[in-house]
Design a protein around this motif. Structure first.
Motif, short mmCIF file in Angstrom:
data_model
loop_
_atom_site.label_atom_id
_atom_site.label_comp_id
_atom_site.label_asym_id
_atom_site.label_seq_id
_atom_site.Cartn_x
_atom_site.Cartn_y
_atom_site.Cartn_z
N LEU A 120 0.82 -1.21 0.00
CA LEU A 120 0.00 0.00 0.00
C LEU A 120 0.86 1.26 0.00
N LEU A 121 1.88 1.29 0.85
CA LEU A 121 2.77 2.45 0.91
C LEU A 121 3.45 2.68 -0.44
N ILE A 124 1.02 4.32 -2.82
CA ILE A 124 0.81 5.75 -2.53
C ILE A 124 1.98 6.57 -3.04
N VAL A 125 3.20 6.12 -2.77
CA VAL A 125 4.39 6.83 -3.24
C VAL A 125 4.45 6.84 -4.78
N VAL A 127 2.00 6.48 -7.06
CA VAL A 127 0.97 7.33 -7.67
C VAL A 127 1.30 8.81 -7.47
N GLY A 128 1.72 9.17 -6.26
CA GLY A 128 2.09 10.56 -5.99
C GLY A 128 3.23 11.03 -6.86
N SER A 336 -0.71 1.51 -11.11
CA SER A 336 -0.46 1.46 -9.67
C SER A 336 -1.73 1.72 -8.87
N ILE A 337 -2.59 2.59 -9.36
CA ILE A 337 -3.88 2.83 -8.68
C ILE A 337 -4.67 1.52 -8.59
N ASP A 340 -2.15 -1.41 -6.65
CA ASP A 340 -1.56 -1.13 -5.33
C ASP A 340 -2.51 -0.46 -4.36
N ILE A 341 -3.50 0.26 -4.87
CA ILE A 341 -4.41 0.97 -3.96
C ILE A 341 -5.79 0.33 -3.98
#
Length: 467
Positions: A120-121, A124-125, A127-128, A336-337, A340-341
């Protein structure tokens, strides 16, 4: 910027060809095709795609401006980037291709190494970071379109980003790689031609130009402290190492050999490319009017050197090469969205994943368009992204690829420690004592990894097993 009729025709023809090319690569029927092209990409396409991605606004427009203002100083700094690409090609990308063949994203890789929370982390990294990179690309692409048309900057940003998002949404990574190859082919011809014309037409002698280059380079080195130089080199060495678009290309490679060749050749190409664009910026002192903004130097040189029609083709290919960098990060971010999310707990079906991947593309395009309005200059923006990526994800990723035994606690603790430290160091504490954020983040990330490894190892040993 005034364009002739032939220039406008050249621009229209180029984008017509690009549109037709993108149309024929759009048929993506599964999420596996959309995200990793079913592991079918050969070395030549990997090479062209990676080269097209990194020679975009940063290593074309940005490095020309740095050559204009700093001589060859940034050639030595960015040589670290070339080195890391070759190292990744020889040692890291093949390992990623071989060991994690069932993975779609770095989040998937991190889960296999460090568990669900790390997955998950990483998402987030990733996608950001992709949104940040895409925003930077959108701003420079919009600025170029504005220089051509005179339209409002925000309108130009919207046009560039939504055009890129359209073919990325329909064709996924296959369309991204195919259009990258087309754009790279043209750009790798037209920019060396510009340099040759600059040598032929420069009003000053070669001795005067070299003397100017030495002065610019010396003055630039004097303007940095040793610590700042180390930080810049580390940023270029680690800041783009296996960022999501490059990792996706390693995972999409047909084989470990294709992955190895594609990355290594792309790195070797960078040695020549950086010399070309930085030298172009240095020679620009013979042509560019006083008071020109550094980020405008490339376009001004082109408008002076290139004949009618060819200048229009240069502008079109320059915008296209920006799009080739942007499409890569948009696709990687959307994948990744999904994986991973949204798929943090349970992965959606293949059909649902494809729909969500396309929806994620639209979401990233919209957010990146807003971010572009506030993005700093090209190189400064890239360095900010680099300073977060390396401490937050790269360190535990590399260790996870090569350690025989990984500990879950070490991975996600390092990601949190390194990433949060880097963000706070530059936004809240304003880099105290002149220590750059990337160095502080890497130090804390390394320390927290070690602490997590020791504590996690002890815990699993006492409980009778190891992760």
């Amino acid at each position: 910027m005034t364009l002739g009729t032939i220039d406008i025709i050249g621009i229209i023809l180029y984008f017509s060809v690009l549109g037709i090319f993108a149309y024929f690569t759009r048929r993506t029927k599964s999420f596996s095709e959309f995200s990793i092209a079913k592991h079918s990409v050969p070395a030549a396409m990997i090479f062209a795609s990676i080269a097209a991605t990194y020679v975009g606004p940063g290593f074309a427009v940005g490095m020309t401006s740095k050559g204009y203002s700093a001589g060859y100083a940034f050639y030595f700094f960015t040589f670290a980037y070339v080195l890391q690409t070759i190292i990744v090609g020889l040692f890291i990308a093949p390992r990623l291709t071989e060991k994690f063949r069932d993975c779609y994203t770095l989040g998937d890789v991190m889960e296999k190494c460090y568990g669900k929370f790390a997955h998950l982390l990483a998402g987030i990294v990733s996608v950001g970071l992709c949104i940040g990179f895409s925003g930077i690309m959108a701003k420079i692409g919009g600025s170029m379109l504005q220089a051509i048309t005179g339209w409002d900057l925000m309108l130009c940003i919207v046009i560039i980003t939504f055009m890129t998002g359209l073919y990325t949404m329909t064709g996924g990574i296959r369309a991204s790689i195919a259009t990258d190859a087309l754009q790279f082919g043209l750009f790798s011809i037209i920019i060396p031609v510009m340099l040759i014309l600059a040598f032929i037409k420069m009003p000053e002698s070669a001795d005067v130009v070299m003397t100017n280059a030495k002065e610019l380079t010396a003055n630039s080195f004097k303007s940095f402290t040793i610590l700042q130089i180390i930080a810049i080199v580390i940023s270029f060495l680690l800041g783009e190492t296996l960022i999501p678009p490059y990792a996706n290309r390693a995972l999409a490679s047909k084989s470990t050999i294709d992955s190895k060749k594609g990355f290594s050749f792309a790195g070797a190409f960078g040695v020549i490319w950086l010399a070309i664009v930085i030298t172009l910026g240095i020679i620009g002192h013979s042509f560019v009017p006083e008071g020109t903004k550094p980020d405008d130097v490339f376009l001004v040189i082109g408008s002076i050197l290139m004949p009618p029609g060819a200048f229009g083709l240069l502008l079109a290919s320059l915008i296209a090469i920006v799009m080739s960098s942007q499409d890569s990060v948009i696709n990687a971010g959307s994948v990744s969205i999904v994986r991973d999310i949204i798929g943090f707990r349970k992965q959606p079906s293949e059909k649902s994943s494809l729909f969500l991947g396309r929806a994620g593309t639209v979401l990233i395009v919209v957010i990146a368009t807003v971010v572009a309005r506030y993005a700093p200059s090209i190189i400064d923006g890239l360095l900010i992204c680099y300073s977060i990526w390396a401490p937050a994800l790269l360190l535990p990723l590399i260790l996870g690829l090569f350690l025989k035994r990984t500990v879950h606690l070490a991975g996600w603790l390092s990601m949190l420690g390194g990433g949060i430290t880097s963000i706070l160091w530059q936004t809240v504490w304003n880099e105290p004592e002149g220590i750059p954020a990337i160095i502080a983040g890497l130090l804390i990330g390394g320390m927290t990894y070690f602490i997590g490894y020791m504590l996690g190892s002890r815990k699993t040993t006492l409980s009778g097993g190891a992760k």
